[in-house]
Design an enzyme around this catalytic site. Structure first.
Site, PDB file in Angstrom:
ATOM      1  N   ASP A 152     -25.206  38.717 -34.702  1.00  0.00           N
ATOM      2  CA  ASP A 152     -25.999  38.343 -33.516  1.00  0.00           C
ATOM      3  C   ASP A 152     -27.276  37.614 -33.926  1.00  0.00           C
ATOM      4  O   ASP A 152     -27.697  36.669 -33.267  1.00  0.00           O
ATOM      5  CB  ASP A 152     -26.371  39.593 -32.709  1.00  0.00           C
ATOM      6  N   GLY A 170     -30.646  49.205 -37.449  1.00  0.00           N
ATOM      7  CA  GLY A 170     -30.581  48.848 -36.034  1.00  0.00           C
ATOM      8  C   GLY A 170     -30.212  47.394 -35.844  1.00  0.00           C
ATOM      9  O   GLY A 170     -30.208  46.599 -36.801  1.00  0.00           O
ATOM     10  N   LYS A 215     -24.314  42.581 -27.786  1.00  0.00           N
ATOM     11  CA  LYS A 215     -24.351  41.272 -28.461  1.00  0.00           C
ATOM     12  C   LYS A 215     -25.165  40.247 -27.677  1.00  0.00           C
ATOM     13  O   LYS A 215     -25.912  39.463 -28.265  1.00  0.00           O
ATOM     14  CB  LYS A 215     -22.930  40.769 -28.694  1.00  0.00           C
ATOM     15  N   GLU A 266     -18.213  40.471 -24.814  1.00  0.00           N
ATOM     16  CA  GLU A 266     -18.309  41.843 -24.299  1.00  0.00           C
ATOM     17  C   GLU A 266     -18.447  41.864 -22.769  1.00  0.00           C
ATOM     18  O   GLU A 266     -18.820  42.880 -22.193  1.00  0.00           O
ATOM     19  CB  GLU A 266     -19.490  42.580 -24.948  1.00  0.00           C
TER      20      GLU A 266
HETATM   21  O1  RIB Z   1     -23.178  43.161 -32.814  1.00  0.00           O
HETATM   22  C1  RIB Z   1     -23.781  44.411 -32.774  1.00  0.00           C
HETATM   23  C2  RIB Z   1     -23.679  44.967 -31.398  1.00  0.00           C
HETATM   24  O2  RIB Z   1     -22.327  45.195 -31.088  1.00  0.00           O
HETATM   25  C3  RIB Z   1     -24.349  46.308 -31.205  1.00  0.00           C
HETATM   26  O3  RIB Z   1     -25.687  46.192 -30.823  1.00  0.00           O
HETATM   27  C4  RIB Z   1     -23.467  46.991 -30.169  1.00  0.00           C
HETATM   28  O4  RIB Z   1     -24.107  47.215 -28.960  1.00  0.00           O
HETATM   29  C5  RIB Z   1     -22.270  46.059 -29.995  1.00  0.00           C
HETATM   30  O5  RIB Z   1     -22.404  45.266 -28.882  1.00  0.00           O
END
Ligand code: RIB
Length: 309
Positions: A251, A286, A42, A142
């Site tokens: 994101d 992706g 993220k 994260e």
């Molecule tokens: O928000 C999407 C992301 O969540 C992905 O790219 C994965 O890596 C997780 O972090």
């Protein structure tokens, strides 16, 4: 218009993406029909989203001492992201995410944080220069919660605009939200934060409005966005596009919102722009690979018009 400088503090993952006919059930082995290793995480996604839209971006995070770490660092440099804030942690793997994408574009993701869980307040202090230089600081969940809380307090002490994307949903002291200017949550995160179901929308909004942060942006997928500010709820619809993969949509929204705020947009304008960016992102496979450039957004506006649908 100034370019605007954005500091992202967050995760970097290698996404191992399989397209599947349907999500595997417990105990089931299924055959997928495509596989790719793609950059994600993220923090990294939000940094790339803002950089592709013309912002100057720096990223603070941790990578492992493996091949993934090396290649991710190189790709970020190609995206013109300042990578001096990224540390390499010895004998630890880089973050990884196992992503399944179904034919509706919905996903199911397991994140193994690896090096991301090694980002500490000490790393934040070491990069005080990056804090000084930026207009907007962006965080997600994260990395360790203590590091998020520390960074937000530090950013606020320096008078920066703070955006917290509470994804994935994790417990954090509610009073820490007083350092947040814009809290961005999806419906699941909002429900967990307030204890109120999305089916009781007015009560949910009331719960969100009662939090100690300044503004809340509730992303609602195909239903668009609700922006809560100064006792008002502004609803913005989503564009009706054909979703291929919704990974990274949130994101792209956060990165675009941060980029536009840093460039001097009013929050409402920045939200409207971010809705377009998320709409383009879901039409491609992706997370990072799907993030649009400014030119692609101009083309999108030619097709859809500049105003909201
Ligand atoms: O928000 C999407 C992301 O969540 C992905 O790219 C994965 O890596 C997780 O972090």
């Amino acid at each position: 218009m100034k370019n605007g400088s954005v500091l992202v503090i967050g995760s970097l993952n290698m996404d191992l993406v399989a397209q599947v006919g349907s999500m595997p059930r417990r105990g089931e082995t299924i055959l997928g029909h495509s596989f790719a290793a793609m950059m994600g995480g993220k923090g990294s996604n939000q940094a790339v989203a803002a950089a592709r839209l013309g912002s100057q971006v720096a990223l603070i995070g941790c990578l492992g001492s493996d091949e993934f770490g090396e290649s991710m660092q190189a790709v970020l440099r190609q995206e013109r992201i300042e990578t001096g804030g990224i540390s390499q942690v010895e004998n630890v793997p880089s973050g990884a995410a196992l992503v399944c994408v179904d034919p509706d574009g919905d996903n199911s993701i397991v994140v193994v944080p690896g090096a991301n869980s090694h980002l500490t307040a000490r790393d934040i202090d070491r990069h005080a220069d990056l804090f000084q230089a930026c207009d907007v600081v962006v965080l997600q969940m994260e990395i360790p919660v203590e590091t998020v809380v520390y960074s937000m307090a530090e950013a606020k002490r320096l008078g920066k605009t703070v955006i917290l994307n509470l994804a994935p949903s994790r417990r954090m002291p509610v009073e820490a939200l007083r350092h947040v200017d814009y809290l961005v949550v999806n419906e699941v995160e909002a429900e967990e934060l307030t204890g109120v179901s999305i089916n009781q929308f007015d009560r949910l909004v009331e719960g969100l409005a009662g939090l100690p942060c300044r503004h809340v942006i509730l992303t609602l997928g195909a239903e668009g966005v609700a922006y809560l500010a100064d006792g008002r709820v502004l609803r913005l619809p989503a564009y009706r596009v054909q979703a291929v993969d919704t990974t990274g949509a949130g994101d792209s929204f956060v990165g675009a919102f941060a980029s536009r705020l840093a460039r001097g947009d009013e929050a409402e304008e920045a939200v409207a722009y971010a809705v377009k960016v998320a709409a383009i992102t879901v039409t491609r496979l992706g997370a990072q690979a799907a993030l649009p450039t400014e030119e692609e957004i101009r083309q999108f506006e030619q097709v859809w018009g500049v105003e909201q649908p």
